[in-house]
Design a protein around this motif. Structure first.
Motif, PDB file in Angstrom:
ATOM      1  N   GLN A   1       3.434  -5.307  -3.702  1.00  0.00           N
ATOM      2  CA  GLN A   1       3.552  -6.071  -2.467  1.00  0.00           C
ATOM      3  C   GLN A   1       2.966  -5.309  -1.283  1.00  0.00           C
ATOM      4  O   GLN A   1       2.262  -5.875  -0.455  1.00  0.00           O
ATOM      5  CB  GLN A   1       5.040  -6.381  -2.202  1.00  0.00           C
ATOM      6  N   VAL A   2       3.301  -4.034  -1.184  1.00  0.00           N
ATOM      7  CA  VAL A   2       2.853  -3.234  -0.043  1.00  0.00           C
ATOM      8  C   VAL A   2       1.523  -2.593  -0.423  1.00  0.00           C
ATOM      9  O   VAL A   2       1.473  -1.687  -1.244  1.00  0.00           O
ATOM     10  CB  VAL A   2       3.891  -2.165   0.335  1.00  0.00           C
ATOM     11  N   LYS A   3       0.471  -3.053   0.169  1.00  0.00           N
ATOM     12  CA  LYS A   3      -0.859  -2.545  -0.144  1.00  0.00           C
ATOM     13  C   LYS A   3      -1.075  -1.217   0.563  1.00  0.00           C
ATOM     14  O   LYS A   3      -1.195  -1.164   1.789  1.00  0.00           O
ATOM     15  CB  LYS A   3      -1.924  -3.565   0.280  1.00  0.00           C
ATOM     16  N   ARG A   4      -1.106  -0.140  -0.220  1.00  0.00           N
ATOM     17  CA  ARG A   4      -1.269   1.194   0.339  1.00  0.00           C
ATOM     18  C   ARG A   4      -2.725   1.446   0.709  1.00  0.00           C
ATOM     19  O   ARG A   4      -3.640   1.072  -0.028  1.00  0.00           O
ATOM     20  CB  ARG A   4      -0.823   2.240  -0.680  1.00  0.00           C
ATOM     21  N   PRO A   5      -2.955   2.093   1.828  1.00  0.00           N
ATOM     22  CA  PRO A   5      -4.337   2.416   2.197  1.00  0.00           C
ATOM     23  C   PRO A   5      -4.871   3.577   1.359  1.00  0.00           C
ATOM     24  O   PRO A   5      -4.105   4.369   0.811  1.00  0.00           O
ATOM     25  CB  PRO A   5      -4.205   2.814   3.673  1.00  0.00           C
ATOM     26  N   VAL A   6      -6.179   3.665   1.298  1.00  0.00           N
ATOM     27  CA  VAL A   6      -6.820   4.829   0.667  1.00  0.00           C
ATOM     28  C   VAL A   6      -6.845   5.950   1.687  1.00  0.00           C
ATOM     29  O   VAL A   6      -7.252   5.758   2.833  1.00  0.00           O
ATOM     30  CB  VAL A   6      -8.249   4.472   0.209  1.00  0.00           C
ATOM     31  N   MET A   7      -6.360   7.124   1.258  1.00  0.00           N
ATOM     32  CA  MET A   7      -6.240   8.244   2.192  1.00  0.00           C
ATOM     33  C   MET A   7      -7.516   9.092   2.176  1.00  0.00           C
ATOM     34  O   MET A   7      -7.988   9.487   1.110  1.00  0.00           O
ATOM     35  CB  MET A   7      -5.029   9.099   1.830  1.00  0.00           C
ATOM     36  N   PHE A   8      -8.071   9.374   3.375  1.00  0.00           N
ATOM     37  CA  PHE A   8      -9.288  10.176   3.516  1.00  0.00           C
ATOM     38  C   PHE A   8      -9.016  11.338   4.471  1.00  0.00           C
ATOM     39  O   PHE A   8      -8.968  11.135   5.687  1.00  0.00           O
ATOM     40  CB  PHE A   8     -10.431   9.338   4.083  1.00  0.00           C
TER      41      PHE A   8
END
Length: 1443
Positions: free
Chosen positions: A264-271
């Protein structure tokens, strides 16, 4: 089931998994299932609402979010919990559900207290709560309310009277508890939003200290619910244990639906993005010219000239001496500290953002401070003004650099790297850049708005926290004292792309989901990281972490970053492990086969089928139709290291009955995916067994619901109408006959003529009926005082003589034959010899005073005329209106004469005296010619029987026709199954079978209108009883098909009604005597005719209406109407009201107590329920969901109440004997959903409360309108309610004025307010609940009185208010021309509609400004009608002038 034991099943719990909702500490965190449904792709269900308090995350998965929200609710109902869920996952919705449960189940008077860390968040959450739980008083309470002056308990008690929910900051409740203004035993629930703040000496911890003391002392304490995205500031279990001890709660995160939460909670891609090398403030050459000038101004300060020092020297006290020593030693004065801070901040900005930024900051800060210093303030003392002016003088010495050209901005490597990241983002970027310092926020926003790479690409704003205390001193380095709320609103509305913000946006404040979050400065702790990351929850989002690669703290940062990455990746690994389990397990479940069609359902197809079924039966607006699954871990029975097994329960929409709402799977599984399939399979099997899906395993449609429905043609061939006269003719062969007195009466009931009518059969009772002779109206009365006669010696001959006198000049009346109905005079017998038997003499005419009582006949053809005037000679032909025919002229030439002439008046040519003569559109002008017709007296004869006898003879065709239709009704009543109904009033039956095309005095239109509402009511009760487990959607389809014209037409044909339906108008044009010998050999029904199928259907309704009226209205009438339907439509099981009510009540659990939230509703209704569960059900929207609650939604009651409302309105209209053409629009106006919804918004009850003004309680009333009692669990419903409330506030005065005094119904105003349908639905459902509970329609009627429908109806009738809808008005004035509406949006961006109205090929009007299509069409129709009406009036005026 198979399981691959070689898979690595180990799993490291993340921070969000700190506590499992299950008591087991071993095994896996359970998850929900994915929706994989090829069938459901065909269904377009309603959009699901976003989780309360947050923006939409992933609309198609929102139902699974509800599953984990309910899991958290269930946990919170068992114990005190801290709900740990990511930002954007809907924690506030969990709180709403828990608060509603507390309000429903706690004793009346208990308060739910919602605690937040900031004032801004207080008002934000209050808005959410009021939209979700509008039926109770909710109040905010902050320091801005002046509570420091509320010095006694009575003020607090007055403020809290009848208040159910308080939203306040932590500090407010902490102080209220300390002062004993609020007691913990008065609270039912404490909600701690951002619960991780309850640490150290925080107000939250102080609240819980008082809580613990009371708990240990045995004093009742409230339940606790904490909400947080991260339960600790840092990633340590000790911090977790502390927060749990503090809140007397355990941390819980969804485990049974863990996978669904993670999806449900779309996690961002970490950069991680390095920059560097960074600058240090001690680096040589770092200062700009402006910075050096600022530093020089600071170094040039002489402390002895500082206003603070000067003031202290002047005071010359021991205290001032000590303060002077400290100030001299540490240079601790306001001016010195401000300058030192200013220099430090400018250096920090130079290092962080670059030279241009430093110069811009110094220039802006000094400019703004000088402007501030020049403004006097009554809050400043003399010495404060001296300090302000002294500091302003110092700042004026700083040499400010001119602003650089924006194409040549010198920026730091950090800013350069930030800009590179921003410009590489997609065009639809929506992001937040988090910075540490307030000043940096404003300067960076300005820099991005001017830099050549970003100024046209992005729309930027800033947001910082700021004190709202206006009297505080201003820091010299402070920029833009506004608090950024304007920019925040612009960002929320999508008018800004990038928001530069401090940590103020990390938590609490409602911010839309972003696809970019930049940590310009390193997050200080894990909590900060989690909360910032939670802002980036759109699909394909990025989380950018910037760090200085050359910093000495690089290694520490990498360690910290690894902690965050580890937490981040744990959750992804958890999803992969769950997927591996699903792929390894091979289910083996036997398919489901239907009994007859042998349709097949496999386990893998069950979820898709179930989604499709739920989409069909529950696809209402604001209702989440998709099923969700609850996963339960099964206790261990296997080896320790094997994964746990799970079992699923599927929860279906609450439009289904309770026993079909929650279905458990049949088996246990390692894979949650398979467990969900199993539950779906079992659910579909149960639905099939309950008859809710057909033999093809599809949702019920068409013939599944009502069998035998045929397509309906406009017209069909049916039997010719039954002719009663052959039967009567054959009866003349008997020996006994029946004689009935017949009188011809004028309007004053004076007898004009008396005759006897003889029939060989007993005639039905025939009411007095009207006949029309010219412009006169007479009445024919056939007495029921019957005599049996044997001698017919004079009757047959006299009857033929009468017909000859009246019509012998038109057709031949055969002598010696017998008419089927016979007449004779009560006076002198009438014979054919009376026709023209007297010679006309001038002496005789002179003896007649007034009108001649005998008819004049022309000898040439015995044509009758009324005598007008004796003329000694032939007058000029120019004085005669009617010219002689060629035949008449030839007759006069062949028969010469000499003598006087007669002026004569025409005898009517018509044979139909049952209808008034139709007048032309234009009245005939009176002729100036004095004579209508003239004829020689020598060629005239005079009858010897009075004119009135011949006039009566002329009525024989009309009398015969009336006898015919009553004999038709008698045949239906006595010689068909209708005899079971034993009609008392045959006139009702005759009216019911007389189509409007027959033009009888009374046709079936009124009865058909009545029957329509009766069929609706009785079919509604019947289908609800016959299908107790069917959802409202199925019931509505069943009712529509039961009452369709096709089905009613078929029923009419099957019963044989066609041969009794009277459709042909009586005109008498071809009327001839009904000779007995000719009719006796004929059949009653011979031949075929074409009939409209609508007429066949209408007669079923009109007969039902007739039965109701004949039964005496009310319940007796309904019983007779019910028996009529059982005769006419025997294929359906019809239920009476009493039987239906008993059956429907038996399905419901009787409760004697209402939830406190609904308690005031009974006083508003003026009715106390015996079965309280009926009232609860009637106010429960389909979206309402409280954990394992099995309460029914209002849909089935609304289905019944809709029919009851129609019935009650029609009963009011029926008693006033109005024509159908008037009743139909009146009913539409009174049951109009917009009107009912509006009146429901006006209908309210009051509670006492108080506002506090200057520490004094001011009593006031808190109104709770009817609509706010509706229970729902949908943020979308709350938003729609609030919007409707706002529109209502704007339009209510105009609508109320229209209701009270306008001559026109407010269609346009009501359309503009656009009240959602569920506002009227709840009134209809309450109407049904009251009827089921009381069994008394008069009690239901009182509700119509209370809400205002009946008072408005009376006003409409008394003042003759025009209730015709504008579209109908326009259609009427347009006549045969086609009316078309062309609707479109003004622009693609604006949600405003415009409508063009075409009448024929002409564009009449174009109207805009509509918020929705219905509104703009109604407005346009009204405007077009006004244009055409004005045009028509102008044309009429012009014609009148010409005339």
């Amino acid at each position: 089931m198979a399981f691959n034991s070689n898979d690595d099943m180990s799993m490291r719990p993340g921070v969000a998994d700190i506590r499992n909702a299950s008591d087991s500490s071993e095994g896996f965190a359970s998850s929900g299932s994915r929706v994989e449904s090829p069938v459901s792709e065909e269904i377009t269900g309603p959009a699901s609402p976003p989780p309360a308090g947050d923006q939409v995350v992933q609309e198609e998965n929102i139902i699974h979010a509800r599953a984990y929200q309910l899991e958290m609710l269930e946990e919170s109902l068992k114990r005190n919990v801290i709900v740990v869920m990511d930002t954007g996952s809907g924690k506030t919705q969990v709180a709403i559900l828990r608060m509603r449960a507390a309000l429903e189940n706690s004793p009346s008077g208990k308060i739910v207290w919602f605690l937040v860390p900031t004032v801004a968040l207080c008002y934000q959450q209050l808005q959410v709560i009021q939209s979700q739980i509008p039926g109770v008083q909710s109040k905010p309470l902050t320091g801005n309310d002046g509570i420091d002056t509320w010095s006694n308990t009575s003020i607090w008690n007055a403020f809290l009277e009848n208040v159910s929910i308080v939203v306040s900051t932590y500090q407010v409740l902490s102080q209220a508890l300390d002062h004993a203004f609020v007691q913990t035993d008065s609270l039912s629930l404490l909600v701690f939003d951002e619960a991780h703040n309850c640490v150290g000496d925080s107000p939250g911890r102080k609240i819980m200290t008082r809580y613990q003391e009371n708990k240990q002392a045995g004093i009742p304490v409230p339940a606790i619910l904490g909400l947080t995205a991260s339960p600790t500031i840092n990633a340590s279990t000790s911090g977790l244990e502390i927060i749990e001890r503090t809140l007397d709660a355990v941390c819980r995160t969804p485990t049974r639906h863990r996978a669904e939460l993670l999806r449900q909670v779309k996690r961002p891609v970490m950069f991680p993005v390095p920059y560097g090398p960074g600058l240090n403030q001690n680096d040589p050459g770092i200062e700009t010219q402006t910075m050096r000038s600022l530093m020089q101004a600071y170094l040039d300060l002489d402390i002895n000239n500082d206003p603070y020092i000067v003031r202290k020297l002047a005071e010359n006290t021991e205290r001032s001496y000590l303060e002077l020593q400290r100030a001299w030693m540490k240079q601790d004065t306001y001016v010195f500290k401000q300058m030192a801070s200013f220099c430090r901040k400018s250096t920090e900005i130079r290092c962080e953002l670059g030279p241009w930024a430093a110069d811009y900051y110094i220039r802006s800060a000094i400019t703004q401070y000088l402007d501030y210093a020049n403004k006097s303030s009554q809050n400043n003392s003399a010495w404060e003004l001296a300090e302000k002016r002294y500091l302003a003088g110092v700042l004026q010495k700083v040499e400010l650099a001119q602003a650089d050209h924006r194409d040549n901005l010198q920026v730091s490597s950090k800013v350069t790297k930030l800009i590179e990241q921003l410009v590489s983002c997609p065009a639809n970027v929506q992001g937040i850049v988090f910075v540490k310092e307030t000043a940096t926020t404003h300067v960076l926003q300005r820099l991005l708005s001017m830099h050549k790479l970003t100024r046209t690409r992005f729309r930027t704003g800033s947001m910082v926290g700021a004190s709202r205390y206006e009297a505080r001193k201003r820091d010299v380095g402070e920029l833009n004292r506004n608090d950024g709320l304007v920019d925040l609103e612009l960002f929320r509305s999508g008018k800004l792309d990038i928001l530069i913000a401090t940590s103020v946006l990390e938590e609490g404040i409602d911010v839309p989901a972003c696809n970019l979050v930049v940590c310009f400065d390193r997050p200080t702790h894990l909590k900060s990281f989690i909360q910032r990351r939670g802002r980036a929850r759109m699909r394909e989002s990025k989380l950018i972490l910037m760090y200085d690669i050359s910093s000495d703290s690089h290694m520490a940062w990498e360690k910290h970053e690894e902690e965050m990455r580890q937490h981040y990746e744990d959750q992804s690994r958890e999803l992969k492990k769950l997927k591996a389990i699903e792929d390894a397990e091979i289910p083996s479940v036997a398919p489901l086969y239907t009994k007859h069609a042998r349709a097949r359902l496999e386990l893998d197809d069950a979820k898709g089928h179930l989604d499709h079924f739920c989409g069909v039966i529950a696809s209402r607006e604001f209702v989440e139709w998709r099923p969700y699954y609850i996963i339960t871990k099964v206790p261990y029975t296997r080896a320790k290291f094997e994964p746990p097994q799970v079992k699923a329960t599927v929860v279906l929409p609450n439009s289904l009955p309770a026993h079909l709402r929650r279905i458990d799977g049949n088996d246990v599984w390692y894979s949650e995916k398979n467990a969900c399939k199993d539950a779906a399979f079992e659910a579909y099997k149960r639905l099939y067994e309950a008859g809710l899906v057909n033999e093809n395993l599809m949702p019920l449609k068409g013939d599944d619901l009502v069998e035998g429905l045929e397509s309906r043609l406009p017209e069909i061939e049916v039997d010719e109408r039954w002719n009663p006269w052959p039967h009567v003719a054959r009866a003349w062969s008997g020996s006994q006959y029946h004689r009935y007195p017949v009188q011809l009466l004028d309007r004053s009931n004076a007898v004009l003529a008396e005759f006897s009518m003889v029939s060989p059969v007993q005639l039905p009772s025939i009411p007095i009926f009207d006949v029309f002779w010219g412009n006169k109206s007479w009445k024919v009365k056939i007495s029921q005082r019957m005599e049996t006669v044997v001698d017919l010696s004079r009757t047959a001959e006299e009857t033929m003589a009468l017909i000859t006198l009246a019509y012998g000049h038109r057709f031949e009346v055969e002598d010696g034959r017998q008419h089927v109905i016979q007449f004779h005079s009560h006076g002198k017998p009438i014979s054919r010899k009376d026709l023209g038997s007297q010679t006309i003499t001038s002496g005789f005419l002179a003896q007649e005073n007034g009108e001649l009582q005998y008819l004049i006949r022309k000898t040439m053809n015995n044509s009758p005329y009324f005598y007008g005037e004796f003329l000694p000679s032939e007058p000029s032909y120019d004085l005669v209106r009617k010219k002689r025919s060629n035949y008449e002229e030839a007759f006069l030439q062949e028969n010469p004469f000499d003598g006087p002439w007669l002026a004569l008046k025409r005898w009517p040519r018509r044979r139909d005296f049952l209808h008034e003569i139709r007048q032309d559109a234009k009245p005939e002008q009176r002729s100036a010619k004095p004579y209508e017709y003239i004829w020689p007296a020598a060629h005239c004869r005079m009858d010897s029987t009075p004119i009135v006898n011949v006039q009566f003879a002329s009525l024989i065709p009309s009398i015969t026709h009336i006898l015919e239709i009553y004999l038709l009704g008698q045949e239906l009543s006595t010689n068909t199954d209708f005899k079971e109904l034993a009609f008392n009033d045959l006139r009702l039956l005759v009216t019911a079978i007389s189509a409007s095309s027959a033009r009888e005095a009374d046709d079936y239109q009124r009865l058909e209108f009545l029957g329509d509402v009766l069929l609706k009511l009785l079919s509604t009760i019947s289908v609800a009883v016959n299908r107790p487990h069917f959802p409202e959607g199925y019931l509505s389809k069943m009712r529509v098909r039961m009452l369709s014209n096709s089905r009613l037409c078929k029923s009419s044909r099957d019963f044989g009604l066609a041969r009794f339906i009277h459709t042909k108008e009586f005109t008498g044009h071809k009327w001839r005597p009904f000779y007995v010998d000719e009719l006796a050999s004929k059949e009653g029904v011979s031949g075929k005719r074409t009939m409209s199928t609508k007429i066949l259907a209408d007669v079923v309704e009109s007969l039902t209406g007739a039965a109701y009226v004949d039964g005496g209205l009310g319940y007796n009438g309904l019983d007779k109407a019910l028996r009529c339907l059982r005769l006419l439509i025997p294929g359906d099981v019809w239920r009476g009201l009493d039987e239906g009510r008993t059956a429907l009540l038996s399905l419901r659990e009787s409760k004697s107590k209402l939830p406190p939230t609904l308690a005031p509703l009974e006083s508003l209704l003026g009715y106390s329920f015996s079965c309280k569960s009926l009232l609860v059900e009637s106010m429960t929207h389909s979206s309402f969901n409280l954990a394992s609650s099995n309460e029914q939604s209002l849909e089935r009651l609304e289905f019944i109440g809709d029919a009851i409302l129609d019935y009650l309105i029609v009963m009011e209209l029926w008693e006033r004997n109005l024509p159908e053409s008037r009743m139909s629009p009146l009913r539409a106006a009174c049951v109009n959903a917009d009107l009912v919804g509006f009146l429901g918004m006006e209908w309210s009850t009051s509670q006492h409360t108080a506002n506090i003004e200057n520490a004094v309680a001011v009593p006031t009333e808190f109104k709770i309108p009817f609509w706010k009692f509706m229970r729902h669990s949908s943020e979308a419903v709350g938003a729609v309610q609030k919007a409707a409330e706002e529109r209502h506030a704007l339009e209510r005065d105009a609508i109320l004025q229209a209701i009270s005094s306008s001559s026109v119904y407010p269609w346009v105003l009501l359309s503009h307010i656009h009240i959602p349908k569920f506002f009227s639905d709840i009134f209809e459902s309450v109407l049904a609940a009251v009827w089921l509970d009381s069994g008394d329609m008069s009690v239901c009627r009182s509700l119509l009185e209370r809400i205002g429908i009946l008072p408005f109806l009376r006003r409409i009738l008394e003042d003759n208010v025009d209730v015709t809808h504008p579209k109908n008005k326009l259609g009427e004035i347009a006549g045969q021309r086609l009316v078309e509406y062309e609707v479109g949006l003004v622009t693609a961006e604006e949600a405003a509609y415009v409508c063009k109205v075409f009448v024929g090929d002409e564009l009449v009007v174009e109207v805009g400004g509509g918020n929705h299509k219905d509104e703009v069409i109604t407005k346009a129709a009204e405007k077009a009608y006004e244009v055409l009406r004005a045009r028509s009036d102008a044309e009429a005026d012009a014609m009148e002038v010409d005339a």
